[in-house]
Scaffold this motif. Sequence first.
Motif, PDB file in Angstrom:
ATOM      1  N   ALA A 164      35.454  40.005  38.930  1.00 14.09           N
ATOM      2  CA  ALA A 164      36.257  39.513  37.755  1.00 14.09           C
ATOM      3  C   ALA A 164      36.460  37.979  38.222  1.00 14.09           C
ATOM      4  CB  ALA A 164      37.703  40.201  37.847  1.00 14.09           C
TER       5      ALA A 164
ATOM      6  N   MET B 169      36.493  41.339  28.531  1.00 18.50           N
ATOM      7  CA  MET B 169      37.769  41.457  28.521  1.00 18.50           C
ATOM      8  C   MET B 169      38.615  40.385  28.842  1.00 18.50           C
ATOM      9  SD  MET B 169      40.475  44.528  29.876  1.00 18.50           S
ATOM     10  CE  MET B 169      40.940  45.260  28.695  1.00 18.50           C
TER      11      MET B 169
ATOM     12  N   ARG C 259      32.272  49.784  39.547  1.00 19.81           N
ATOM     13  CA  ARG C 259      33.148  48.569  40.172  1.00 19.81           C
ATOM     14  C   ARG C 259      32.352  47.275  39.618  1.00 19.81           C
ATOM     15  NH1 ARG C 259      33.906  50.230  46.388  1.00 19.81           N
ATOM     16  NH2 ARG C 259      34.832  52.150  46.112  1.00 19.81           N
ATOM     17  N   THR C 260      33.014  46.313  39.570  1.00 24.93           N
ATOM     18  CA  THR C 260      32.414  44.932  39.210  1.00 24.93           C
ATOM     19  C   THR C 260      33.161  43.957  39.546  1.00 24.93           C
ATOM     20  OG1 THR C 260      31.727  43.896  37.142  1.00 24.93           O
ATOM     21  CG2 THR C 260      33.911  44.980  37.000  1.00 24.93           C
TER      22      THR C 260
ATOM     23  N   LEU D 163      37.251  40.208  33.056  1.00 19.55           N
ATOM     24  CA  LEU D 163      35.996  41.103  33.606  1.00 19.55           C
ATOM     25  C   LEU D 163      34.808  40.585  33.715  1.00 19.55           C
ATOM     26  CD1 LEU D 163      36.253  43.932  34.982  1.00 19.55           C
ATOM     27  CD2 LEU D 163      35.831  44.696  32.866  1.00 19.55           C
ATOM     28  N   GLU D 164      34.057  40.509  34.663  1.00 18.21           N
ATOM     29  CA  GLU D 164      32.749  40.238  34.533  1.00 18.21           C
ATOM     30  C   GLU D 164      32.410  38.745  34.106  1.00 18.21           C
ATOM     31  OE1 GLU D 164      30.750  43.384  32.949  1.00 18.21           O
ATOM     32  OE2 GLU D 164      30.297  44.243  34.854  1.00 18.21           O
TER      33      GLU D 164
ATOM     34  N   LEU E  81      44.072  44.572  34.775  1.00 19.57           N
ATOM     35  CA  LEU E  81      42.575  45.080  34.522  1.00 19.57           C
ATOM     36  C   LEU E  81      42.436  46.712  35.239  1.00 19.57           C
ATOM     37  CD1 LEU E  81      40.281  41.884  34.754  1.00 19.57           C
ATOM     38  CD2 LEU E  81      40.725  43.468  32.687  1.00 19.57           C
TER      39      LEU E  81
ATOM     40  N   ARG F 146      32.612  55.004  34.971  1.00 17.09           N
ATOM     41  CA  ARG F 146      33.284  53.893  35.402  1.00 17.09           C
ATOM     42  C   ARG F 146      32.658  53.112  36.668  1.00 17.09           C
ATOM     43  NH1 ARG F 146      39.005  54.142  34.833  1.00 17.09           N
ATOM     44  NH2 ARG F 146      39.348  53.623  36.996  1.00 17.09           N
TER      45      ARG F 146
ATOM     46  N   LYS G 251      34.941  48.630  35.253  1.00 15.40           N
ATOM     47  CA  LYS G 251      34.416  48.473  34.046  1.00 15.40           C
ATOM     48  C   LYS G 251      33.952  49.789  33.707  1.00 15.40           C
ATOM     49  CE  LYS G 251      29.565  47.595  34.419  1.00 15.40           C
ATOM     50  NZ  LYS G 251      28.436  46.755  33.850  1.00 15.40           N
ATOM     51  N   GLN G 252      34.315  50.077  31.998  1.00 10.60           N
ATOM     52  CA  GLN G 252      33.982  51.487  31.729  1.00 10.60           C
ATOM     53  C   GLN G 252      32.732  51.398  30.736  1.00 10.60           C
ATOM     54  OE1 GLN G 252      36.999  54.225  31.115  1.00 10.60           O
ATOM     55  NE2 GLN G 252      35.635  55.661  30.100  1.00 10.60           N
ATOM     56  N   VAL G 253      31.750  52.033  31.055  1.00 11.19           N
ATOM     57  CA  VAL G 253      30.774  52.077  29.985  1.00 11.19           C
ATOM     58  C   VAL G 253      30.380  53.553  29.408  1.00 11.19           C
ATOM     59  CG1 VAL G 253      28.215  51.636  29.618  1.00 11.19           C
ATOM     60  CG2 VAL G 253      29.452  50.054  31.104  1.00 11.19           C
TER      61      VAL G 253
ATOM     62  N   PRO H 203      38.025  45.751  40.611  1.00 14.01           N
ATOM     63  CA  PRO H 203      37.882  45.564  38.988  1.00 14.01           C
ATOM     64  C   PRO H 203      36.937  46.596  38.611  1.00 14.01           C
ATOM     65  CG  PRO H 203      37.129  43.601  39.953  1.00 14.01           C
ATOM     66  CD  PRO H 203      37.499  44.396  41.098  1.00 14.01           C
TER      67      PRO H 203
END
Length: 183
Positions: A134, A1, A131-132, A148-149, A11, A129, A123-125, A121
């Motif tokens: 950015a 994103m 943590r990741t 993101l990522e 984000l 959810r 992320k949703q998979v 940050p």
Amino acid sequence: MTTTAFDTPKLPGLNISIGSFLPRILLPSSEGMELAPIDMVEPGALGVCIYNPARVNPFPLPPPGMDYPSRLAMLEDRGIDLFVISGLPLPKLASWTELLGLEIPYLSDAQGLFSAEVGIPIKQVAERRFRTHAAFILHEDRVLSMLLEADLAHRFEDVLTALDVAEGREPGVYHLPDQPTYR
């Protein structure tokens, strides 16, 4: 994103948005003194901050087939300052850069002061959810874009495109020749 001034300004998990400034919190640095994010980018210049609040490597060691020095040179050729803010303590960050074989300036947020202000940050998979990390595209310490990522290994083409937009150039199409090979 990718977000730019024309897209979603936040984000998930972050307390900052496009146009905001990174906090001027002093953190232990690779320079041996406490510095703030503003100190990591030359006055008037663009920068890329890889922010990974976790106590893991800010981004991975290069997989086979990936040429980090050439990717870093692409940023240096454009006059872009790259630095990392990580949840790792200084000795582990020093070991990481040694293993990378690159001189990437870093700030340690092992105490969590930066992440307490900026957030983490997410992320949703599917329904979960995570943590990741950015990448922030910066003008000094002002946030121009958030990805993101993204880092030297992941979605680096998006970093280059966001820099094009920040520089007022037509975004290029990037097909990097040094794609990783996995067995």
